[in-house]
Design a protein around this motif. Structure first.
Motif, mmCIF file in Angstrom:
data_model
loop_
_atom_site.group_PDB
_atom_site.id
_atom_site.type_symbol
_atom_site.label_atom_id
_atom_site.label_comp_id
_atom_site.label_asym_id
_atom_site.label_seq_id
_atom_site.Cartn_x
_atom_site.Cartn_y
_atom_site.Cartn_z
ATOM 1 N N THR A 118 0.845 -1.195 0.000
ATOM 2 C CA THR A 118 0.000 0.000 0.000
ATOM 3 C C THR A 118 0.877 1.241 0.000
ATOM 4 N N VAL A 119 0.410 2.292 -0.696
ATOM 5 C CA VAL A 119 1.097 3.584 -0.695
ATOM 6 C C VAL A 119 0.058 4.682 -0.541
ATOM 7 N N CYS A 120 0.379 5.650 0.298
ATOM 8 C CA CYS A 120 -0.397 6.888 0.412
ATOM 9 C C CYS A 120 0.440 7.954 -0.280
ATOM 10 N N THR A 121 -0.155 8.651 -1.231
ATOM 11 C CA THR A 121 0.621 9.674 -1.933
ATOM 12 C C THR A 121 -0.245 10.882 -2.235
ATOM 13 N N GLY A 122 0.417 11.934 -2.622
ATOM 14 C CA GLY A 122 -0.274 13.178 -2.921
ATOM 15 C C GLY A 122 -0.411 13.389 -4.413
ATOM 16 N N ILE A 123 -0.715 14.614 -4.765
ATOM 17 C CA ILE A 123 -0.987 14.911 -6.171
ATOM 18 C C ILE A 123 -0.014 15.941 -6.736
ATOM 19 N N GLY A 124 1.048 16.219 -6.004
ATOM 20 C CA GLY A 124 2.076 17.112 -6.535
ATOM 21 C C GLY A 124 2.673 16.524 -7.801
ATOM 22 N N ASP A 125 3.332 17.345 -8.569
ATOM 23 C CA ASP A 125 3.884 16.904 -9.844
ATOM 24 C C ASP A 125 4.812 15.702 -9.681
ATOM 25 N N GLU A 126 5.687 15.751 -8.681
ATOM 26 C CA GLU A 126 6.598 14.627 -8.461
ATOM 27 C C GLU A 126 5.844 13.356 -8.117
ATOM 28 N N ALA A 127 4.857 13.468 -7.236
ATOM 29 C CA ALA A 127 4.095 12.287 -6.825
ATOM 30 C C ALA A 127 3.290 11.721 -7.996
ATOM 31 N N GLN A 128 2.637 12.574 -8.751
ATOM 32 C CA GLN A 128 1.818 12.105 -9.867
ATOM 33 C C GLN A 128 2.639 11.391 -10.927
ATOM 34 N N HIS A 129 3.863 11.796 -11.107
ATOM 35 C CA HIS A 129 4.687 11.223 -12.171
ATOM 36 C C HIS A 129 5.753 10.263 -11.657
ATOM 37 N N ASP A 130 5.630 9.853 -10.413
ATOM 38 C CA ASP A 130 6.593 8.902 -9.849
ATOM 39 C C ASP A 130 6.405 7.554 -10.553
ATOM 40 N N PRO A 131 7.415 7.049 -11.245
ATOM 41 C CA PRO A 131 7.254 5.808 -12.007
ATOM 42 C C PRO A 131 6.967 4.582 -11.135
ATOM 43 N N ARG A 132 7.308 4.657 -9.840
ATOM 44 C CA ARG A 132 7.019 3.517 -8.951
ATOM 45 C C ARG A 132 5.527 3.242 -8.859
ATOM 46 N N TRP A 133 4.700 4.265 -8.965
ATOM 47 C CA TRP A 133 3.264 4.104 -8.731
ATOM 48 C C TRP A 133 2.566 3.361 -9.867
ATOM 49 N N LEU A 134 3.194 3.263 -11.032
ATOM 50 C CA LEU A 134 2.583 2.535 -12.144
ATOM 51 C C LEU A 134 2.511 1.034 -11.890
ATOM 52 N N ALA A 135 3.300 0.538 -10.940
ATOM 53 C CA ALA A 135 3.300 -0.894 -10.620
ATOM 54 C C ALA A 135 2.109 -1.289 -9.743
ATOM 55 N N TYR A 136 1.317 -0.328 -9.316
ATOM 56 C CA TYR A 136 0.157 -0.595 -8.458
ATOM 57 C C TYR A 136 -1.104 -0.611 -9.322
ATOM 58 N N PRO A 137 -1.776 -1.754 -9.408
ATOM 59 C CA PRO A 137 -2.923 -1.849 -10.307
ATOM 60 C C PRO A 137 -4.167 -1.068 -9.870
ATOM 61 N N ILE A 138 -4.231 -0.659 -8.604
ATOM 62 C CA ILE A 138 -5.398 0.091 -8.130
ATOM 63 C C ILE A 138 -4.962 1.426 -7.552
ATOM 64 N N ARG A 139 -5.632 2.490 -8.012
ATOM 65 C CA ARG A 139 -5.405 3.835 -7.490
ATOM 66 C C ARG A 139 -6.745 4.388 -7.023
ATOM 67 N N ILE A 140 -6.871 4.559 -5.711
ATOM 68 C CA ILE A 140 -8.073 5.145 -5.123
ATOM 69 C C ILE A 140 -7.833 6.646 -5.032
ATOM 70 N N GLU A 141 -8.786 7.438 -5.539
ATOM 71 C CA GLU A 141 -8.654 8.898 -5.524
ATOM 72 C C GLU A 141 -9.839 9.502 -4.784
ATOM 73 N N PHE A 142 -9.580 10.579 -4.046
ATOM 74 C CA PHE A 142 -10.631 11.295 -3.329
ATOM 75 C C PHE A 142 -10.838 12.640 -4.016
ATOM 76 N N SER A 143 -12.075 12.919 -4.422
ATOM 77 C CA SER A 143 -12.363 14.123 -5.200
ATOM 78 C C SER A 143 -13.669 14.748 -4.718
ATOM 79 N N ASN A 144 -13.824 16.043 -5.005
ATOM 80 C CA ASN A 144 -15.098 16.691 -4.698
ATOM 81 C C ASN A 144 -15.980 16.795 -5.935
ATOM 82 N N GLY A 145 -15.588 16.172 -7.004
ATOM 83 C CA GLY A 145 -16.397 16.191 -8.208
ATOM 84 C C GLY A 145 -16.193 17.428 -9.055
ATOM 85 N N GLY A 146 -15.546 18.445 -8.530
ATOM 86 C CA GLY A 146 -15.292 19.670 -9.273
ATOM 87 C C GLY A 146 -13.872 19.707 -9.790
#
Length: 147
Positions: free
Chosen positions: A42-70
């Motif tokens: 499991t990984v908890c990460t943010g949405i900063g540019d570095e975090a979003q483009h971290d190549p390590r995260w592509l190895a995780y088949p599920i990405r749960i995102e929290f959004s307000n719909g806007g």
């Protein structure tokens, strides 16, 4: 008294040195550091540019995102991952906007509650990991008219 000190030492050792927690324990997980919770990476990460483009995260088949719909991400959530049969696999608190899971094939459910924002309630989603690639599971925390 000895038992209390030993119990506290064991909890601290398991929680900070081993990066391993049982699913029954509600756990705050560190940002951008993969951990194992009862065998689920499991990984908890943010949405900063570095975090979003971290190549390590592509190895995780599920990405749960929290959004307000806007088109805005929300951060800080309590996340409970369960198997289709209802067994809790992981319970954690994430300060970021994404939680990533490495899961084998199967059916899963996630239940998420925001920690720092009022009125959001709980959101749930069911999913199966893809055979390859990454699946986005977006939980929309817009306040509904009936809330």
């Amino acid at each position: 008294m000895k038992f209390s000190y030993l119990a506290a030492a064991a909890i601290l050792a398991g929680g900070t040195m081993g990066y391993f927690w049982p699913a029954e324990a509600q756990s705050y997980i560190p940002m951008d550091n993969p951990i194992q919770i009862d065998g689920v990476e499991t990984v908890c990460t943010g949405i900063g540019d570095e975090a979003q483009h971290d190549p390590r995260w592509l190895a995780y088949p599920i990405r749960i995102e929290f959004s307000n719909g806007g088109a805005q991400y929300l951060s800080g959530a309590h996340v409970v991952l369960s198997a289709a049969g209802g067994k809790t696999l992981s319970a954690l608190d994430c300060a970021g906007s994404w939680v990533l899971f490495k899961l084998p094939g199967g059916n899963y459910k996630v239940a998420v509650t925001l920690l720092n924002q009022q009125g959001g309630g709980e959101r749930t989603a069911s999913f199966s990991p893809p055979i390859k690639g990454q699946k986005r599971v977006v939980l929309d925390f817009r306040i509904k008219p009936n809330q």
